[in-house]
Design a protein around this motif. Structure first.
Motif, mmCIF file in Angstrom:
data_model
loop_
_atom_site.group_PDB
_atom_site.id
_atom_site.type_symbol
_atom_site.label_atom_id
_atom_site.label_comp_id
_atom_site.label_asym_id
_atom_site.label_seq_id
_atom_site.Cartn_x
_atom_site.Cartn_y
_atom_site.Cartn_z
ATOM 1 N N PHE A 154 -5.155 92.027 77.304
ATOM 2 C CA PHE A 154 -4.570 90.675 77.327
ATOM 3 C C PHE A 154 -4.528 90.025 75.944
ATOM 4 C CE2 PHE A 154 -6.273 90.206 81.902
ATOM 5 C CZ PHE A 154 -5.078 90.639 82.453
ATOM 6 N N PHE A 155 -5.038 90.685 74.929
ATOM 7 C CA PHE A 155 -5.160 90.060 73.602
ATOM 8 C C PHE A 155 -3.838 89.486 73.096
ATOM 9 C CE2 PHE A 155 -5.064 90.507 68.905
ATOM 10 C CZ PHE A 155 -5.971 89.501 68.607
ATOM 11 N N ALA A 156 -2.805 90.308 73.019
ATOM 12 C CA ALA A 156 -1.513 89.825 72.498
ATOM 13 C C ALA A 156 -0.915 88.759 73.414
ATOM 14 C CB ALA A 156 -0.540 90.986 72.323
ATOM 15 N N ALA A 157 -1.040 88.934 74.725
ATOM 16 C CA ALA A 157 -0.514 87.942 75.666
ATOM 17 C C ALA A 157 -1.237 86.604 75.511
ATOM 18 C CB ALA A 157 -0.626 88.450 77.098
ATOM 19 N N ALA A 158 -2.538 86.661 75.278
ATOM 20 C CA ALA A 158 -3.300 85.426 75.091
ATOM 21 C C ALA A 158 -2.786 84.646 73.878
ATOM 22 C CB ALA A 158 -4.789 85.741 74.939
ATOM 23 N N ILE A 159 -2.504 85.354 72.801
ATOM 24 C CA ILE A 159 -2.001 84.712 71.591
ATOM 25 C C ILE A 159 -0.579 84.175 71.783
ATOM 26 C CG2 ILE A 159 -1.280 85.150 69.200
ATOM 27 C CD1 ILE A 159 -3.667 87.090 69.020
ATOM 28 N N LEU A 160 0.237 84.897 72.536
ATOM 29 C CA LEU A 160 1.666 84.578 72.620
ATOM 30 C C LEU A 160 2.098 83.822 73.872
ATOM 31 C CD1 LEU A 160 2.959 88.036 71.367
ATOM 32 C CD2 LEU A 160 2.877 85.890 70.063
ATOM 33 N N HIS A 161 1.226 83.670 74.861
ATOM 34 C CA HIS A 161 1.669 83.158 76.160
ATOM 35 C C HIS A 161 2.295 81.770 76.110
ATOM 36 C CE1 HIS A 161 -2.202 81.033 76.309
ATOM 37 N NE2 HIS A 161 -1.753 80.375 77.366
ATOM 38 N N ASP A 162 1.900 80.944 75.174
ATOM 39 C CA ASP A 162 2.453 79.584 75.071
ATOM 40 C C ASP A 162 3.222 79.351 73.776
ATOM 41 O OD1 ASP A 162 1.592 78.756 77.563
ATOM 42 O OD2 ASP A 162 -0.163 77.682 76.822
ATOM 43 N N ILE A 163 3.691 80.399 73.134
ATOM 44 C CA ILE A 163 4.373 80.268 71.848
ATOM 45 C C ILE A 163 5.606 79.359 71.939
ATOM 46 C CG2 ILE A 163 5.805 82.349 72.044
ATOM 47 C CD1 ILE A 163 5.197 82.856 69.045
ATOM 48 N N GLY A 164 6.244 79.326 73.078
ATOM 49 C CA GLY A 164 7.430 78.489 73.252
ATOM 50 C C GLY A 164 7.147 77.124 73.836
ATOM 51 N N LYS A 165 5.902 76.853 74.152
ATOM 52 C CA LYS A 165 5.556 75.610 74.854
ATOM 53 C C LYS A 165 5.889 74.338 74.075
ATOM 54 C CE LYS A 165 2.052 74.246 78.115
ATOM 55 N NZ LYS A 165 0.683 74.474 78.593
ATOM 56 N N PRO A 166 5.520 74.205 72.811
ATOM 57 C CA PRO A 166 5.840 72.957 72.099
ATOM 58 C C PRO A 166 7.340 72.659 72.034
ATOM 59 C CG PRO A 166 4.173 74.177 70.905
ATOM 60 C CD PRO A 166 4.695 75.096 71.982
ATOM 61 N N TYR A 206 4.513 95.434 78.752
ATOM 62 C CA TYR A 206 3.443 94.843 79.555
ATOM 63 C C TYR A 206 3.103 93.427 79.066
ATOM 64 C CZ TYR A 206 -1.201 93.914 81.351
ATOM 65 O OH TYR A 206 -2.279 93.317 81.942
ATOM 66 N N THR A 207 2.888 93.277 77.781
ATOM 67 C CA THR A 207 2.567 91.964 77.213
ATOM 68 C C THR A 207 3.705 90.983 77.454
ATOM 69 O OG1 THR A 207 1.071 92.877 75.561
ATOM 70 C CG2 THR A 207 2.075 90.739 75.043
ATOM 71 N N LYS A 208 4.930 91.439 77.284
ATOM 72 C CA LYS A 208 6.087 90.567 77.522
ATOM 73 C C LYS A 208 6.119 90.092 78.973
ATOM 74 C CE LYS A 208 8.733 92.668 73.808
ATOM 75 N NZ LYS A 208 9.828 93.559 73.428
ATOM 76 N N GLU A 209 5.749 90.959 79.911
ATOM 77 C CA GLU A 209 5.716 90.551 81.320
ATOM 78 C C GLU A 209 4.609 89.539 81.590
ATOM 79 O OE1 GLU A 209 5.595 93.981 83.890
ATOM 80 O OE2 GLU A 209 7.789 94.112 83.877
ATOM 81 N N ILE A 210 3.443 89.750 81.013
ATOM 82 C CA ILE A 210 2.347 88.786 81.200
ATOM 83 C C ILE A 210 2.761 87.428 80.642
ATOM 84 C CG2 ILE A 210 -0.027 88.177 80.557
ATOM 85 C CD1 ILE A 210 0.082 90.383 82.682
ATOM 86 N N VAL A 211 3.358 87.411 79.459
ATOM 87 C CA VAL A 211 3.831 86.154 78.867
ATOM 88 C C VAL A 211 4.879 85.506 79.781
ATOM 89 C CG1 VAL A 211 5.134 85.156 76.936
ATOM 90 C CG2 VAL A 211 3.277 86.784 76.493
ATOM 91 N N ARG A 212 5.840 86.277 80.229
ATOM 92 C CA ARG A 212 6.950 85.734 81.016
ATOM 93 C C ARG A 212 6.491 85.153 82.358
ATOM 94 N NH1 ARG A 212 12.732 88.680 82.166
ATOM 95 N NH2 ARG A 212 13.896 86.718 82.203
ATOM 96 N N TYR A 213 5.489 85.779 82.964
ATOM 97 C CA TYR A 213 5.098 85.383 84.319
ATOM 98 C C TYR A 213 3.715 84.742 84.406
ATOM 99 C CZ TYR A 213 9.123 88.284 85.372
ATOM 100 O OH TYR A 213 10.388 88.812 85.412
ATOM 101 N N HIS A 214 3.101 84.408 83.275
ATOM 102 C CA HIS A 214 1.725 83.915 83.313
ATOM 103 C C HIS A 214 1.556 82.617 84.098
ATOM 104 C CE1 HIS A 214 2.865 81.327 79.833
ATOM 105 N NE2 HIS A 214 1.871 80.556 80.248
ATOM 106 N N TYR A 215 2.606 81.835 84.243
ATOM 107 C CA TYR A 215 2.506 80.568 84.974
ATOM 108 C C TYR A 215 3.080 80.679 86.394
ATOM 109 C CZ TYR A 215 2.476 75.507 85.691
ATOM 110 O OH TYR A 215 2.229 74.251 86.178
#
Length: 157
Positions: A48-60, A98-107
């Motif tokens: 989950f390391f990369a997903a943790a860093i990137l999961h909210d990159i688009g949030k602001p 895999y990381t892209k999917e975790i980021v895309r669907y984490h919420y």
């Protein structure tokens, strides 16, 4: 998808990045992201390391005042921030699928829970996405949500 597209020098972008998100987050996006990363690593969840860093990159870039509560408390809503985050990283060759999917669907889990009470058409749309995912990614999304929640800190009110 949310049509809001704040630039990096806009007040909503900078305030949500460094200071204020909403009632569910004690910290701005940057500190929240660092906390999520900390909790995933502390648990030994290296995948989950990369997903943790990137999961909210688009949030602001999606921060906006949705309703009176956001205005009254000087907070933001972030509708479809996870899709915006995915759109930012989807073509990065050094990030795996895999990381892209975790980021895309984490919420997605929270979105389903929330939309069931507020917006049934969105609920059915999100539920259909959930049902199309394989069982392994569903289980990982449920685990990732734990770290995302830990990264939020305590509710302010």
């Amino acid at each position: 998808m949310n049509k809001v597209n704040n630039n990096v020098l806009s007040v909503p972008f900078l305030k949500s990045l460094f200071f204020t998100q909403n009632n569910w987050h004690q910290h701005g996006v940057l500190v929240h992201t660092l906390r999520v990363t900390y909790y995933t690593l502390k648990a030994g969840e290296w995948k989950f390391f990369a997903a943790a860093i990137l999961h909210d990159i688009g949030k602001p870039s999606t921060a906006y005042k949705k309703d009176k509560e956001d205005i009254d408390y000087n907070e933001y809503s972030f509708t479809d921030h996870e899709e915006r985050s995915y759109q930012i990283i989807k073509n990065w060759p050094f990030i795996n699928k895999y990381t892209k999917e975790i980021v895309r669907y984490h919420y997605l889990i929270r979105d389903i829970q929330k939309s069931e009470k507020e917006d049934l058409s969105r609920f059915y749309e999100k539920k259909e996405i959930w049902e199309a995912l394989d069982e392994d990614i569903k289980a990982d999304l449920e685990r990732f949500m734990i770290y995302d929640d830990l990264g939020k800190g305590k509710k302010r009110r």
